[in-house]
Design a protein around this motif. Sequence first.
Motif, PDB file in Angstrom:
ATOM      1  N   THR B 241       5.286  -4.108   6.289  1.00 39.23           N
ATOM      2  CA  THR B 241       4.992  -2.869   6.390  1.00 39.23           C
ATOM      3  C   THR B 241       6.164  -2.458   7.540  1.00 39.23           C
ATOM      4  O   THR B 241       6.720  -3.354   8.323  1.00 39.23           O
ATOM      5  N   GLN B 243       8.274   0.172  10.669  1.00 42.74           N
ATOM      6  CA  GLN B 243       8.300   1.287  11.764  1.00 42.74           C
ATOM      7  C   GLN B 243       9.711   1.373  11.899  1.00 42.74           C
ATOM      8  O   GLN B 243      10.413   0.683  12.437  1.00 42.74           O
ATOM      9  N   LEU B 401       5.257  -2.231  -1.486  1.00 40.19           N
ATOM     10  CA  LEU B 401       4.531  -0.714  -1.077  1.00 40.19           C
ATOM     11  C   LEU B 401       3.205  -0.946  -1.419  1.00 40.19           C
ATOM     12  O   LEU B 401       2.234  -0.493  -0.658  1.00 40.19           O
ATOM     13  N   SER B 404       1.302  -2.234   1.197  1.00 41.38           N
ATOM     14  CA  SER B 404       1.132  -1.439   2.425  1.00 41.38           C
ATOM     15  C   SER B 404      -0.025  -0.580   2.242  1.00 41.38           C
ATOM     16  O   SER B 404      -0.537  -0.187   3.341  1.00 41.38           O
ATOM     17  N   ILE B 405       0.011   0.066   1.254  1.00 43.23           N
ATOM     18  CA  ILE B 405      -1.123   0.969   0.894  1.00 43.23           C
ATOM     19  C   ILE B 405      -2.621  -0.051   0.928  1.00 43.23           C
ATOM     20  O   ILE B 405      -3.259   0.742   1.615  1.00 43.23           O
ATOM     21  N   LYS B 407      -3.185  -2.389   2.777  1.00 48.17           N
ATOM     22  CA  LYS B 407      -3.215  -2.794   4.362  1.00 48.17           C
ATOM     23  C   LYS B 407      -3.759  -1.620   4.917  1.00 48.17           C
ATOM     24  O   LYS B 407      -4.857  -1.682   5.731  1.00 48.17           O
ATOM     25  N   GLU B 408      -3.178  -0.300   4.602  1.00 47.01           N
ATOM     26  CA  GLU B 408      -3.770   0.918   5.311  1.00 47.01           C
ATOM     27  C   GLU B 408      -5.135   0.925   5.018  1.00 47.01           C
ATOM     28  O   GLU B 408      -6.130   1.407   5.906  1.00 47.01           O
ATOM     29  N   SER B 468      -2.048   8.925   2.410  1.00 48.41           N
ATOM     30  CA  SER B 468      -2.141   7.996   3.762  1.00 48.41           C
ATOM     31  C   SER B 468      -2.264   8.802   5.021  1.00 48.41           C
ATOM     32  O   SER B 468      -1.863   9.993   5.154  1.00 48.41           O
ATOM     33  N   THR B 470      -0.713   7.309   7.686  1.00 46.11           N
ATOM     34  CA  THR B 470       0.298   7.002   8.533  1.00 46.11           C
ATOM     35  C   THR B 470       1.672   7.431   8.123  1.00 46.11           C
ATOM     36  O   THR B 470       2.702   7.276   8.540  1.00 46.11           O
ATOM     37  N   LEU B 472       3.276   5.549   6.039  1.00 42.38           N
ATOM     38  CA  LEU B 472       3.847   4.458   5.821  1.00 42.38           C
ATOM     39  C   LEU B 472       5.153   4.234   5.980  1.00 42.38           C
ATOM     40  O   LEU B 472       6.014   3.440   5.298  1.00 42.38           O
ATOM     41  N   ASP B 473       5.988   4.920   7.051  1.00 47.27           N
ATOM     42  CA  ASP B 473       7.294   5.224   7.157  1.00 47.27           C
ATOM     43  C   ASP B 473       7.945   5.585   6.075  1.00 47.27           C
ATOM     44  O   ASP B 473       9.161   5.336   5.803  1.00 47.27           O
TER      45      ASP B 473
END
Lengths: 286, 1206
Positions: B241, B243, B401, B404-405, B407-408, B468, B470, B472-473
């Motif tokens: 992920t 930032q 990807l 990261s989804i 994880k979120e 999302s 966030t 996810l940047d």
Amino acid sequence: MNIDHHSGLSFTEAGGPQIAIKEVTPTTVTFVLSNTDLSVANALRRVMIAEVPTIAIDLVDFELNTTVLADEFIAHRLGLIPIISHQAVHLNYRHECTCSPYCEECSVLFSLDVSCQSENAMSVYSTHLVSSSPAVQPYVDPANEKGVLIAKLRKGQQLHVKAIARKGTGKEHAKWAPCTGVAFEYDPHNKLRHTTYWHEEDARKEWPLSAKAVEEPAPRDDEPFDYKAKPERFYFTVESTGALPPTTIVTQALDVLMRKLAEVHRVLGGIAEAQGEPVVQPTYNL
Amino acid sequence: MASAASQNRHPQAKRKPDHTTFLTLDRQNDAINPSKARPHYPELAKLSAPHVESFNSLFGYGGASSGLLDRAVLDIGKRTVFDGRTGESNRNKLEMWLSNVSVGKPVLEGGSGMLSNQLFPGECRERGISYKGMMQCRLNWRVNDGPVTTEVKSLGKLPVMVRSVRCNLDGKSPRDLIKHREDGEEFGGYFVSNGIERLVRLLIVPRRNHATALIRSSFQNRGPTYSQFGVAIRCVRLDQTSQTVTMHYCTDGALTLRFSYRKSEYMVPVLLVLRALCEASDRELFERLTMGQSTNTFLTDRVELLLRSFRRYAVHTRKQCLSYLGSKFAVMMDSPEDHYEEDVGAEFLKRVVLVHLDDNKDKFDMLIFMMQKLYALVAGECASDNPDSPQHQEILLPGHLYLSIMKEKMGDWLGAIKTQIQLDLRMKPAQVDFADKKYMSKVFLKTTGAADIGRKMEYFLATGNLVSNTGLDLQQTSGYTIVAEKLNFYRYISHFRSVHRGSFFAELKTTTVRKLLPESWGFLCPVHTPDGSPCGLLNHLSHTCRIVVDKVDVAKVPALVASLGVGQMSGLGARVRLDANGVPDEDRMDVDGEASDGDADELDALDPEIEAERRNDVTVSVQLDGKVIGWCSAALALKVAQRLRHWKITRARPVPLDLEIGYVPPTRGGQYPGLFLFSTPARMMRPVKYLVNGEKDMVGPFEQVYMDIACLKEDIVPGVTTHIEESPTNVLSVVANLTPFSDHNQSPRNMYQCQMGKQSMGTPAHNLPHRTDNKLYRLQTGQTPVVRPKLHDAYGLDGYPNGMNAVVCVISYTGYDMEDASILNKSAHERGYGHGTVYKSEFIDLAAKRRKGEPVTVHFGLSVGGEEDGEVPTTKAGNILDFLDWDGLPIIGRRLTQGDPLYATVDDVSGKVTVVPYKSMEDAYVDEVRLIGTDTGDQELQKIHIKFRIPRPPIIGDKFSSRHGQKGVISQKWPTVDMPFSETGIVPDVIINPHAFPSRMTIGMFVESLAGKSGALHGRSQEATPWSFLEGDGESAADYFGEELKEAGFNYHGNEAMYSGITGGEFKADIYIGVVYYQRLRHMVSDKYQVRTTGPVHNVTQQPIKGRKRAGGIRFGEMERDSLLAHGVSFLLQDRLMNCSDYSQSWCCSQCGSLVGVESAAGQGKAICRTCGDSKGVEVIAVPYVFRYLVSELVGMGVKLKLTVR
């Protein structure tokens, strides 16, 4: 009509078109047509391809088809199988026959009933077709005794079809064409200058001479151009699909051609008669 | 036999593959006896590697059994809740965290008596369900730091990538794959979502862990004093992920860090962060930043200003800084209430600032570097980096990807539990008891919706939408997934190789992002991009481009770099420029040139040679994956780079092959110098040959810019060139490589071919009977091309033919070949040329019409109870039993026309039989009827799938194309006798017009024609790899194939004398004739023709409706009307716009001119004008119906329209 295989075709009228047969193999015939016009030669070519009747499978009834191939695909393949067509002359065209949907007068029945029992794939060949008439059979090339591959079956698959073969001509569908190709050529040295050989430096070096060039004397460099000359000798090679022997294709083509001419003659004669003009009898007999 | 054949196919080891044969027997053998061990075409299997490997890395990374998934779960961290009220003492603390997330292979559940409960993708496709495996995790919690309670929780069913480690097809051989109803060459890489194959697109994202200098005017909008200068770095955590942090330069000398967290933007002074990271005095900071460049007043002034202005924050120690940060970001971080501000500050640094680094000192060093780069950018000492260049890009991999989804969503679940507890605390505080298992399970029960990660992932795959909190940047919220259409195999492959720039850029008005940059050489195909709106945004990886997915072991690299003399960081002492004397002799490599003393004469600066030499002394930083591992002089850095590269290729030291060694030399105003090493995943890498030992080297887009790689042998410059391309065709994508002789074509034609190759009818798959795609195109009589490049064999494309070899004549004949139309030989068509089939399919689910929980009352069938003697309902189409069986299902092989019965259902309750008709206008055959059960297989039949087969023989209006962007429609089918023919009796299959060539310059097609002709004459396949022929006399492709033709007795240039089929006369000119591979494109008139005489009309206007499906008309618009007017063809105008449209007769009052005021008087048979009150002036006139409508609308608005009737 009268064909002498040694000296070629001789028409009753001397000085008429002549055919000199050069070579005959089981599938090809090579001959030279001479003493006639380009239009006649081309007419013969066209008739050989499109108007000599043969027999081909035209209608397929699927009783069972569990192969991977679709019905119409198998039907198409069956249609393209060359069938020995000597009997074609004795059959009616579909439009000549009053029957519905088909009868013995206009069709030959083929049936194919195969199923695969073995673990290995089974190949279905044209030799598996069973004909209702012993004289009408799929053509089998001596080099390939099994015939044409129609489909492959896996264990448990079945193919059961009834195929109706009919008489037809290449005009209607390519499957009825008796020849695979007709080589046609005249004037191998381009004396008539019908064509121009495109070249970078020297046309003679870049253009290979036709095999037929030996048949005619090569023009001399200083030979004047005869702009009145017409093509006279036409070199043919006819290759048969196997439906008819190559020589038969030629003779039947000539036959068809003459029937057509006779028909023109007959109709014109009728008109002439109606107008009270004298009718000229044909100089050839059919 | 088998071994001989396999030797033939895997020739790398022993001998070169024979490109003159078609390898037909090998392929046949493979088809009959599929391999039990390895894929037949390993190259083909590699195409989906970025997808499959990245998904696999979730479950195993760097050779370890723990994968990225475990790291992500670890990184989610703990959620803490307190009961009671804020401020109270004795509050209980509850901490929750996740661990041990596992994903199982897809299984069928609940069935009994099954031989195997494994679920395979084939079944999912056929049944229209998703391919997913059970996902579980441990939910741990503890109260007041007491003992940990653990419960195993289901996270739903997670969609699993086909052929990944979590797929039941993992590691299966071609033979097993075929057994499981797949292609023998199935390479996976996609998900099955509701029976549809979908894949996650590869996206371009900024290169990770590398600070890029940016000049953007939009930076000025960030706030007052903000300048256009910035340095951005996209930091990626171990779990992939990211930032992004951007450092901004303000005109008042301040530097701020900008980042976005949960979609909100924040700015922090850089110095605050620096001080919070390390205890550093002003002097230390000054010296670190200026690095002894005391003469650079630009820098020293700014640093001084920066340090001075920071005073106003009145925070001096590290602790103070941390507390300050903590106080500001406690809410943003949602930090536990019992944390001190200092802890929050530390947590902030860990979670937001340079997250790719763990150590605060490393972060400090990197921030210093970024500041230096930013100052250099502002001073104009270095240029800005181009974010559109692949040098600063990498690929967002599907697996990453996806993770990261996930994880979120897992974090959101914990958050949901926390929110639920907080809600309970507010509403009914008495019930909340953390120690009570019952209460906890109640809370968990209430949040099961949030726990169903699988459903959320399925939604993501099915729609491509990213839901999302966030962001996810990432820059887009939709368009992440696409359908892997199996239109034909080329298109299918391309999906896996396509790389999108991001939908954000599609809306951009500037075209700079679409430019083809030299930096993308070898990584992205310059040819294979669509024309039109996605041009340049949707690219394709070159066929040799690989994407690093697994961990690259670089543990030894810092030590190796240090051993070469690169100075290490120790402490925070002033970093005076390291000149050559600074390094102890034994550590140093021989650095050419004497070090200058730095205080050289001012005039020397004007001498380019001296200046260049001085540049060699510039101290540059050495970074590994965004971590500063040392500093050294530029000259030394170059040596280090060279030595590392040598080691990595020769394997003399533990330097991995996938390490990217990007040495950026110091230049005047160029890219900021340094030695940047990259080992992280998601980078593009490609193989080139190292000239020193001829070994393979992997090269990345960052380093490639500064490397000297020759394309051909002639390009080698001794002493400069270090590498050479393995083959020039390496720059092309798979599809672009398959254009024969593409080097002879004008370049846009190759682009067109890349499009058309993907639209042609071909062989989409081998498992056609097991596919349920909506629409499938199939070429019945596909052939292997006579002329094909080597790669055609390597990718096994003979298994997926995409066209047929046609004898093509370039001649203008009968005029029907004008304007790109081509003439088809009718006899060729009758023999099967170009025959195609379209498969359409339909799912019928009776359960969809029923409410959930209701009993089943509607069944397939023709009678209640299924007796075979009930009364059969009559239909227009005749006896219904000709179409359907007693089970209500269609008969396989039956031809259907519009209105024929398709299936029948019977209602138990009413006993009513409903016959549903076939609706399409086009006749079709019933190809398959598939009865679909449930997972358990114990329910009655409620769902079927019907596949229709529509034969599509080529007809006039169908589109064909060669492989050179030469498309055209069939305008006429001439019988053989009318076609031109050659002296040998060859009749062309296709005639095209010579005018198709001069402006398009597709010489490749001519060459293909020559090659195809000689290949057909000699009975061999012709190699057509681009750039395999030289230019010039005697060496060109035309000469090579010319010789072959000559040998066969044909004209050297491919021309032949031809005769007219109609007259038999020889053509005046000789004709170019040869064999060209033709593709049949999927655009067919049968799908497009539109005919209407009369038909449905619009309700309001009475004008014909639009739309082909509804038998509507084609709009005769304003411009068409204008042209008729200009032509003066008023009768036609009247006919089209009035009589054939909305002609109507209407009463009109000639006295008052009213159109709508006239109404028929009841029973009198005449009309009366309401305004005039009589029928004197009433007359019948013809008006368009819309006009009446207009008048009545105007009446509604109170506008009177008066007609003058004459």
